[in-house]
Write an enzyme that holds these catalytic residues in place. Sequence first.
Site, PDB file in Angstrom:
ATOM      1  NE  ARG A  42      -5.952 -20.738 -19.103  1.00 12.98           N
ATOM      2  CZ  ARG A  42      -7.045 -20.046 -18.964  1.00 12.98           C
ATOM      3  NH1 ARG A  42      -7.010 -18.847 -18.251  1.00 12.98           N
ATOM      4  NH2 ARG A  42      -7.874 -20.224 -19.578  1.00 12.98           N
ATOM      5  CG  HIS A  60      -6.758 -17.505 -26.808  1.00 13.73           C
ATOM      6  ND1 HIS A  60      -7.918 -17.678 -26.037  1.00 13.73           N
ATOM      7  CD2 HIS A  60      -5.989 -18.656 -26.692  1.00 13.73           C
ATOM      8  CE1 HIS A  60      -7.781 -18.942 -25.353  1.00 13.73           C
ATOM      9  NE2 HIS A  60      -6.613 -19.359 -25.989  1.00 13.73           N
ATOM     10  CE  LYS A 113      -3.409 -20.410 -23.156  1.00 13.39           C
ATOM     11  NZ  LYS A 113      -4.206 -20.369 -24.341  1.00 13.39           N
ATOM     12  CB  CYS A 143     -14.767 -22.993 -27.575  1.00 16.20           C
ATOM     13  SG  CYS A 143     -15.339 -22.113 -26.199  1.00 16.20           S
ATOM     14  CE1 TYR A 167      -4.061 -27.052 -16.451  1.00 19.90           C
ATOM     15  CE2 TYR A 167      -4.012 -24.761 -16.780  1.00 19.90           C
ATOM     16  CZ  TYR A 167      -4.341 -26.054 -17.167  1.00 19.90           C
ATOM     17  OH  TYR A 167      -4.861 -26.142 -18.486  1.00 19.90           O
ATOM     18  CG  ASP A 222      -3.913 -21.987 -27.443  1.00 19.10           C
ATOM     19  OD1 ASP A 222      -4.978 -21.823 -27.253  1.00 19.10           O
ATOM     20  OD2 ASP A 222      -3.093 -21.793 -26.342  1.00 19.10           O
ATOM     21  CB  SER A 238      -9.875 -22.032 -22.596  1.00 16.20           C
ATOM     22  OG  SER A 238      -9.112 -20.862 -22.351  1.00 16.20           O
ATOM     23  NE  ARG A 272      -5.983 -27.933 -20.959  1.00 16.03           N
ATOM     24  CZ  ARG A 272      -6.101 -27.139 -21.480  1.00 16.03           C
ATOM     25  NH1 ARG A 272      -5.722 -26.684 -22.794  1.00 16.03           N
ATOM     26  NH2 ARG A 272      -7.154 -25.821 -21.129  1.00 16.03           N
TER      27      ARG A 272
HETATM   28  C1  OXD Z   1      -6.216 -22.323 -22.627  1.00 20.01           C
HETATM   29  C2  OXD Z   1      -5.354 -23.292 -22.882  1.00 20.01           C
HETATM   30  O1  OXD Z   1      -6.706 -22.360 -21.215  1.00 20.01           O
HETATM   31  O2  OXD Z   1      -4.908 -23.252 -24.245  1.00 20.01           O
HETATM   32  O3  OXD Z   1      -6.706 -21.493 -23.221  1.00 20.01           O
HETATM   33  O4  OXD Z   1      -4.642 -24.087 -22.264  1.00 20.01           O
HETATM   34 MN    MN Z   2      -5.813 -21.445 -25.412  1.00 17.52          MN
END
Ligand code: OXD
Ligand code: MN
Length: 604
Positions: free
Chosen positions: A79, A236, A216, A260, A207, A287, A258, A379
């Site tokens: 991002r 989130h 998002k 974590c 992306y 998420d 993100s 990913r």
């Molecule tokens: C982020 C995702 O960047 O979930 O938080 O992709």
């Molecule tokens: Mn996320």
Amino acid sequence: MTPNSSEANTMTKSRALADWVTEAARLTQPDRIVWCDGSEEENERLTREALAAGTLIKLNQEKRPGCYLHRSNPNDVARTEQLTFICTPTKDEAGPTNNWMAPDEAYGKLRGWLKGSMRGRTMYVIPYVLGPVGSHFAKVGVELTDSVYVALNMRIMTRMGKAALEMLDDSDDFGRGLHCTLDLDPERKLICHFPQDNTVWSVGSGYGGNALLSKKCFALRIASWAGRTEGWLAEHMLIVGIQNPKGETTYVAAAFPSACGKTNLAMLTPPPSMLEKGWRVFTVGDDIAWLRVGPDGRLWAINPEAGYFGVAPGTSARSNLNAMRMLEHDSIFTNVAMAPDGDVWWEGMDVDPADGMLDWQGRSWDPKSGQKAAHPNSRFTTPMKNNPVLSPEADNRNGVPISVIIFGGRRATTMPLVLESYDWTHGVYMGATMGSETTAAATGAVGVVRRDPMAMLPFCGYNMGDYWAHWLKMRSAIKKPPRIFMVNWFRKNEKGHFLWPGYGENLRVLKWMLDRIDGKANALDTPVGRVPRPEDLDLTGLHVSPEHLREALAVNPKEWNAELHSAGEFFTQIGSTVPEELRHRHAEMLDALNGNGARRHAQA
Ligand code: OXD
Ligand code: MN
């Protein structure tokens, strides 16, 4: 071929949708318009087209049936927060943590870039539902995109196709997402949100977080705005069900920045000693959570998504066995490494790399080169139905009742393994001031502590101070509020060793939270929250040194003075919209920490 609006008329009863598609096509001039219906036949056709165009690479179909690899442009791998804008009439509405552009300016600039941008390309019209179809939580969105990769990912990530058009019926109430990959020139890349128009225009990036607009852009930025207006929360957060040995399930929503470990926590495998006793964990979402007050006065949550867009590196049988299983079929991998037998590989998979590996850019990879084979933000996209521990409630239109809210970050120091708030306001304070070390999910330096309120810093669609006020205000609508905790799985000692083993063992911390709610576990009051003493945690079968555990749970006044000081600076940066209640609580904690008077706040 000119865009055919009569086809649109046969696809949708919504005049507004048909007109909007026609208008976007007039601007971008695609050669073809394809309305996606979400069928299996369509999936096969689009996959064939993507393979022919080299957008997808077939993986070993015996080892991973239905799995494909996508290699993105090397400068389009995360991002781009610096190019993400909230376009409200005034800058104050967007607030100090968002980039802001006036709507007219943003539309004007992007219109210039979009003019004729889909010439020679196909425009995919992707109707989708966020949330279980037919749920009162659910919202319809439509994304227009020139990317077949986006179309195939949206099919996994959302309830896509006919169901969405049926739900929309003849209404004009749908999120309008216009995405064009353009030429990936970093100078012509912008992700612009127009909350008042329920609209997102994203140009110049393929992306996931920039291009799968359902995620998002709509389910967080636009939805957080809608939630404020309509009296609910778009967060989130993962949602997980914890089933105790008696078969009772408690639902937990948890916000982490993100990369974590949200996906790992959402799909956690209990440690053997707890598994034996009958503890189970079920995923509702990994998420994003939409939370509304139910008729019973509790807070209920749904996962608006239908799939996972997870970080591959670090995912292994040890860290997330359930994820490894769900990735065995029908998944799209982006920017991972590829073995000569056509299988995938990434760092932290706990499998030795085969000889002759290709890295994420398709170059032959030398393990001794010091270069990563998989991109750190590589990913997987996989449908939730692949998840072996998917909650039977994941599609429940009413959602699940939330008893615990967790905020968490990646902190090498200061933040104990777990900290219980004294009440809702204190919990909101914890969320508002939470910090975390940055990761590879966004471009920029990695490993620097930044304040990331409620893990929403890059995702809140309006002024951060107003967002905190909205959280505080929600309290009056919730008769039985969830209890709020803060966690940190990542604290290290002076030698740089992690103090807590993490992963499945984190269930022990969740169990303590559930026991606290049931009045079955003790805690120690500190000026900054309640912590368990080592004996308050169920550590059966876990070998962790008493010294490490003490350090993991410690509230160190010196560290906390620095922490509160830094949180205070953050409040200054947010400015006048910081709710007085939070400032007050901040001052009280500073006082209590420095022994100036007793803590004055009420019990939860
Ligand atoms: C982020 C995702 O960047 O979930 O938080 O992709
Ligand atoms: Mn996320």
